[in-house]
Design an enzyme around this catalytic site. Structure first.
Site, PDB file in Angstrom:
ATOM      1  N   CYS A   1       0.793  -1.102  -0.100  1.00  0.00           N
ATOM      2  CA  CYS A   1      -0.113  -0.059  -0.007  1.00  0.00           C
ATOM      3  C   CYS A   1       0.971   1.341   0.040  1.00  0.00           C
ATOM      4  O   CYS A   1       2.029   1.240   0.521  1.00  0.00           O
ATOM      5  CB  CYS A   1      -0.982  -0.003   1.022  1.00  0.00           C
ATOM      6  SG  CYS A   1      -2.032  -1.260   1.384  1.00  0.00           S
TER       7      CYS A   1
ATOM      8  N   ARG B   1       3.585  -0.114  -4.975  1.00  0.00           N
ATOM      9  CA  ARG B   1       3.359  -0.773  -3.745  1.00  0.00           C
ATOM     10  C   ARG B   1       2.176  -1.720  -3.606  1.00  0.00           C
ATOM     11  O   ARG B   1       1.833  -2.364  -2.625  1.00  0.00           O
ATOM     12  CB  ARG B   1       3.657   0.374  -2.592  1.00  0.00           C
ATOM     13  CG  ARG B   1       4.905   1.172  -2.687  1.00  0.00           C
ATOM     14  CD  ARG B   1       4.825   2.306  -1.654  1.00  0.00           C
ATOM     15  NE  ARG B   1       4.942   1.649  -0.132  1.00  0.00           N
ATOM     16  CZ  ARG B   1       5.981   1.308   0.551  1.00  0.00           C
ATOM     17  NH1 ARG B   1       7.063   1.714   0.094  1.00  0.00           N
ATOM     18  NH2 ARG B   1       5.876   0.738   1.753  1.00  0.00           N
TER      19      ARG B   1
ATOM     20  N   TRP C   1      -3.074  -2.505  -1.375  1.00  0.00           N
ATOM     21  CA  TRP C   1      -3.067  -3.839  -1.676  1.00  0.00           C
ATOM     22  C   TRP C   1      -3.782  -4.467  -0.548  1.00  0.00           C
ATOM     23  O   TRP C   1      -3.308  -4.511   0.541  1.00  0.00           O
ATOM     24  CB  TRP C   1      -1.216  -4.177  -1.534  1.00  0.00           C
ATOM     25  CG  TRP C   1      -1.002  -5.602  -1.841  1.00  0.00           C
ATOM     26  CD1 TRP C   1      -0.775  -6.123  -3.061  1.00  0.00           C
ATOM     27  CD2 TRP C   1      -1.091  -6.615  -0.989  1.00  0.00           C
ATOM     28  NE1 TRP C   1      -0.213  -7.702  -3.001  1.00  0.00           N
ATOM     29  CE2 TRP C   1      -0.514  -7.850  -1.674  1.00  0.00           C
ATOM     30  CE3 TRP C   1      -1.257  -6.857   0.458  1.00  0.00           C
ATOM     31  CZ2 TRP C   1      -0.461  -9.102  -1.297  1.00  0.00           C
ATOM     32  CZ3 TRP C   1      -1.222  -8.352   1.148  1.00  0.00           C
ATOM     33  CH2 TRP C   1      -0.827  -9.181   0.139  1.00  0.00           C
TER      34      TRP C   1
ATOM     35  N   ASN D   1      -1.546   1.995   6.349  1.00  0.00           N
ATOM     36  CA  ASN D   1      -0.732   0.800   5.945  1.00  0.00           C
ATOM     37  C   ASN D   1      -0.731  -0.237   7.233  1.00  0.00           C
ATOM     38  O   ASN D   1      -0.397   0.393   7.983  1.00  0.00           O
ATOM     39  CB  ASN D   1       0.461   1.044   5.393  1.00  0.00           C
ATOM     40  CG  ASN D   1       0.428   1.664   3.928  1.00  0.00           C
ATOM     41  OD1 ASN D   1      -0.532   1.823   3.191  1.00  0.00           O
ATOM     42  ND2 ASN D   1       1.716   2.297   3.421  1.00  0.00           N
ATOM     43  N   GLY D   2      -0.737  -1.531   6.982  1.00  0.00           N
ATOM     44  CA  GLY D   2      -0.368  -2.423   7.894  1.00  0.00           C
ATOM     45  C   GLY D   2      -1.602  -3.383   8.259  1.00  0.00           C
ATOM     46  O   GLY D   2      -2.727  -3.204   7.421  1.00  0.00           O
TER      47      GLY D   2
ATOM     48  N   GLU E   1      15.714 -18.589  -9.101  1.00  0.00           N
ATOM     49  CA  GLU E   1      15.369 -17.195  -9.526  1.00  0.00           C
ATOM     50  C   GLU E   1      14.784 -16.912 -11.012  1.00  0.00           C
ATOM     51  O   GLU E   1      13.846 -16.004 -10.950  1.00  0.00           O
ATOM     52  CB  GLU E   1      16.554 -16.237  -9.278  1.00  0.00           C
ATOM     53  CG  GLU E   1      16.472 -14.791  -9.746  1.00  0.00           C
ATOM     54  CD  GLU E   1      15.561 -14.256  -8.857  1.00  0.00           C
ATOM     55  OE1 GLU E   1      15.166 -14.421  -8.001  1.00  0.00           O
ATOM     56  OE2 GLU E   1      15.170 -12.980  -9.249  1.00  0.00           O
TER      57      GLU E   1
ATOM     58  N   LYS F   1      10.886 -15.503 -11.625  1.00  0.00           N
ATOM     59  CA  LYS F   1      10.594 -14.370 -12.377  1.00  0.00           C
ATOM     60  C   LYS F   1       9.638 -14.622 -13.428  1.00  0.00           C
ATOM     61  O   LYS F   1       8.790 -13.813 -13.609  1.00  0.00           O
ATOM     62  CB  LYS F   1      12.070 -14.016 -13.314  1.00  0.00           C
ATOM     63  CG  LYS F   1      12.981 -13.333 -12.434  1.00  0.00           C
ATOM     64  CD  LYS F   1      12.854 -11.816 -11.990  1.00  0.00           C
ATOM     65  CE  LYS F   1      12.319 -11.741 -10.751  1.00  0.00           C
ATOM     66  NZ  LYS F   1      13.044 -11.661  -9.442  1.00  0.00           N
TER      67      LYS F   1
ATOM     68  N   GLU G   1       6.207 -14.942 -11.639  1.00  0.00           N
ATOM     69  CA  GLU G   1       5.636 -13.767 -11.242  1.00  0.00           C
ATOM     70  C   GLU G   1       5.019 -12.740 -12.052  1.00  0.00           C
ATOM     71  O   GLU G   1       4.086 -12.072 -12.057  1.00  0.00           O
ATOM     72  CB  GLU G   1       6.380 -13.151 -10.059  1.00  0.00           C
ATOM     73  CG  GLU G   1       7.782 -12.359 -10.579  1.00  0.00           C
ATOM     74  CD  GLU G   1       8.556 -11.747  -9.392  1.00  0.00           C
ATOM     75  OE1 GLU G   1       8.042 -11.341  -8.500  1.00  0.00           O
ATOM     76  OE2 GLU G   1       9.823 -12.010  -9.694  1.00  0.00           O
TER      77      GLU G   1
ATOM     78  N   HIS H   1      14.630 -37.440  -9.911  1.00  0.00           N
ATOM     79  CA  HIS H   1      13.878 -37.865  -8.683  1.00  0.00           C
ATOM     80  C   HIS H   1      12.629 -37.498  -8.821  1.00  0.00           C
ATOM     81  O   HIS H   1      11.773 -37.223  -7.859  1.00  0.00           O
ATOM     82  CB  HIS H   1      14.851 -37.340  -7.529  1.00  0.00           C
ATOM     83  CG  HIS H   1      15.857 -37.888  -7.428  1.00  0.00           C
ATOM     84  ND1 HIS H   1      16.421 -39.120  -6.878  1.00  0.00           N
ATOM     85  CD2 HIS H   1      17.392 -37.247  -7.738  1.00  0.00           C
ATOM     86  CE1 HIS H   1      17.485 -39.174  -6.968  1.00  0.00           C
ATOM     87  NE2 HIS H   1      18.260 -38.163  -7.549  1.00  0.00           N
TER      88      HIS H   1
ATOM     89  N   LYS I   1       5.538  -4.528  -4.010  1.00  0.00           N
ATOM     90  CA  LYS I   1       6.882  -4.475  -3.999  1.00  0.00           C
ATOM     91  C   LYS I   1       7.378  -4.584  -2.426  1.00  0.00           C
ATOM     92  O   LYS I   1       8.426  -5.229  -2.453  1.00  0.00           O
ATOM     93  CB  LYS I   1       7.161  -2.959  -4.576  1.00  0.00           C
ATOM     94  CG  LYS I   1       8.904  -2.681  -4.495  1.00  0.00           C
ATOM     95  CD  LYS I   1       9.249  -3.622  -5.692  1.00  0.00           C
ATOM     96  CE  LYS I   1      10.844  -3.769  -5.791  1.00  0.00           C
ATOM     97  NZ  LYS I   1      11.339  -4.704  -6.298  1.00  0.00           N
TER      98      LYS I   1
END
Ligand code: F6R
Length: 611
Positions: A2, A27, A73, A99-100, A484, A488, A491, A507, A606
């Site tokens: 947010c 954000r 968010w 926020n939070g 990684e 990428k 997402e 395996h 973010k």
């Protein structure tokens, strides 16, 4: 998570707020809203992007020199117009952005309902707005006192800004666990959850600490604790340029940030690596080298991409400094009752410096008596402030939600730390130390060369953009790169992808391989080269499609793989810094071709300030 923005001064607030929200959109971006305090207070909210809010407001009144804005968010309640911030209190006295998470919101809500309060949204923020108002009206106290008393009843995290219609000359801001920065102008103040909306107006900023409450008029700022103790605001100079938060001609921030990696890495070792390559100076660790040398063990804590950098760190510290390392997801570490010795050194890695799980894990490690170091990109964020010592990556602001340059800058810091520790512990000679430093300084120009494969990577992306699955493989130092690369891709393009150590393929994942499946293999020349060549053959024997990232001039793999992407030769411990580049570009192009919002992928934000 947010974004918060606020303005008080003589200028029209709306253009400042809307621009601020655009800067903060990375954000959170499921809904946005703005409130302006004027003779006639207005409150606009809209599901979707900041551009949807702008379209919604277009043609309506936007007068006012005091205002707040928020880009959300979602945590409590789905993204819609009602749950979007700002939230008005029941009797319309207060307007709040937050926020939070207010953890005891349900209990507070029940109490307020019993007192006749009605709620229109499902959010914890509306509970906070009503709690402040309830205290204000029943206690007949000032807005400031009502805010402080309300916050003393709240369990959880917040960064918030409050407007009171009865006291229209001020904004009240408070922080606990969720960052807030105040920009100090001439007869005006700016408030934001990070400095990006502020930098074009002023470089003088005040970072709020936990439990700080700021009462801000256009020409006066009073800072106190939640318990009403006066504090002296500490004004700092912002080390951020407006150019750093613009796309500078690139189509997306992610692409710009991929291309910024040579500079980000150079900036990260500049001034730290001695010109003659004889030493590395990390000022932030000056006091703790002793602890590092004596460490029984290093524990690295991080999330997501930073965790992948941590895995590279494990390989680096163990290979060069011969110290045992464990790499932990912060979210697991904080809850699984880990054994922490007081002679352990814990390294927390975080781009944003605000990741809630990593912050909580740091606190646990500190309580256990371990030294806690931070590797962080955002200056002044919570993690560098809570750790005993640390090193900043100098990657510059990372706006694209998918982390790219922060990863390579983190690996650069870990490389410097591991080499310096190895040298201090006499695990590598001075000559070796100096030649390894020399190799590190060559990486930026090698990345420039790796970036030249962009057109070829775009061509490969076009062939596989409609895949539904992808497998990423690597061995040794390149295993974290496989993880990684897979992260990428998933997402930003929403293609299911998994990263595996190449030898693990037999395996289980080998069962997935068929003619449709692209398998991206990081296979540069290193000590396990022969083995990865065998893995490629195993994939080809099952008709899998191999896209291999190889060392320049590698004819062997070229003869087997469907596609090769070359990167310059480098020692194997530095190969992650090169091989990750084509994987970032591949994900980028696939996502663009699939029409995905590269910089703001769905459901992500973010900086993850909630657990
Ligand atoms: C992936 C990504 C995330 C972050 C993770 C940790 O591209 O950006 O996985 O790496 O949320 O964030 P920081 O590093 O800010 O603690």
């Amino acid at each position: 998570m947010c974004g918060i923005v606020g303005y008080i001064g003589d200028k029209q607030a709306y253009p400042i707020l809307i621009k601020g929200l655009q800067r903060l959109e990375y954000r959170g971006y499921d809904s946005a809203g703005i409130a302006l305090l004027n003779k006639q207070t207005v409150l606009y909210k809209q599901k979707g992007k900041v551009s949807d809010l702008e379209a919604h407001i277009s043609g309506r009144t936007t007068d006012g020199t005091i205002g707040i804005g928020h880009t959300r968010w979602a945590t409590h309640g789905e993204p819609n117009n009602v749950n979007a911030h700002p939230h008005s209190s029941f009797n319309n006295k207060f307007i709040v952005i937050h926020n939070g998470i207010i953890e005891n919101y349900s209990m507070l809500k029940t109490k307020l309902i019993k007192r006749g309060y009605k709620f229109s949204s499902e959010t914890d923020t509306e509970v906070l707005a009503n709690l402040i108002e309830f205290i204000y009206l029943t206690g007949k106290v000032t807005a400031e006192l009502a805010v402080r008393l309300a916050l003393s009843k709240v369990v959880g995290a917040y960064g918030l800004v409050v407007m009171c219609k009865d006291e229209p000359d001020k904004l009240i801001a408070a922080r606990k666990g969720s960052p807030l920065v105040i920009g100090v102008g001439q007869g005006e103040y700016f408030i934001a959850s990070d400095a990006t909306p502020i930098v074009e107006y002023t470089k003088s900023v005040i970072y709020l600490n936990d439990d700080d409450v700021a009462v801000i008029k256009k020409d006066e700022l009073k800072l106190k604790t939640i318990d009403n103790e006066d504090l002296t605001p500490k004004i700092q100079e912002l080390d951020l340029d407006i150019g750093e938060i613009d796309k500078m001609g690139f189509d997306h921030f992610m692409l710009k940030e991929i291309y910024e990696q040579p500079k980000a890495i150079s900036d990260t070792f500049r001034g730290r690596v001695r010109k003659d390559h004889s030493d590395i100076h990390l000022g932030g660790l000056h006091e703790v080298w002793d602890d590092l040398e004596k460490a029984r063990r290093i524990i690295i804590i991080a999330c997501g991409t930073s965790w992948h950098a941590g895995l590279v760190g494990e390989y680096l510290f163990e290979e060069f400094a011969r110290v045992p390392v464990e790499v932990e997801y912060s979210s697991e570490f904080r809850y699984r009752k880990p054994i922490i010795f007081s002679d352990d050194v814990v390294i927390a890695i975080s781009q944003s410096g605000e990741t809630a799980d990593t912050l909580a894990a740091i606190r646990i490690a500190k309580e256990a008596g371990a030294k806690v170091l931070g590797i962080c990109n955002v200056v002044g964020a919570s993690i560098p402030r809570e750790t005993d010592a640390g090193v900043y990556t100098h990657a510059g602001p990372e706006i694209g939600v998918a982390s790219t340059k922060a990863f390579t800058a983190q690996v650069t810091v870990l490389t410097m730390m591991a080499l310096k520790l190895a040298n201090k512990k006499n695990k590598i000679s001075d000559d070796k130390f100096s030649s390894l430093i020399n190799e590190l300084t060559l990486i930026p120009e090698k990345i420039e060369i790796a970036l030249k494969a962009n057109k070829e990577i775009e061509r490969i992306a076009a062939l596989y953009k409609d895949s539904t699955n992808a497998l990423y493989l690597g061995r040794g130092f390149l295993f974290p790169v496989a993880l990684e690369g897979a992260l990428k891709l998933k997402e930003i393009s929403y293609i299911h992808a998994e990263g595996y150590p190449a030898a693990e393929m037999k395996h289980g994942p080998i069962a997935l391989i068929d003619e449709q499946m692209p398998i991206i293999i990081a296979a540069t020349k290193d000590s396990s080269y022969e083995k990865i060549v065998s893995n490629i053959q195993e994939v080809k024997a099952r008709k899998g499609i191999v896209i291999a990232v190889v060392t320049e001039g590698d004819e062997t793999i070229k003869g087997m793989a469907d596609h090769v992407i070359e990167v310059p030769e480098a020692p194997e411990h530095l190969a992650p810094l090169l091989t990750v580049i084509p994987l970032q570009l591949l994900s980028y192009h696939v996502a663009v071709m699939r029409g995905c919002n590269v910089d703001q992928p769905r459901n992500l934000a973010k900086s993850v300030t909630v657990e």
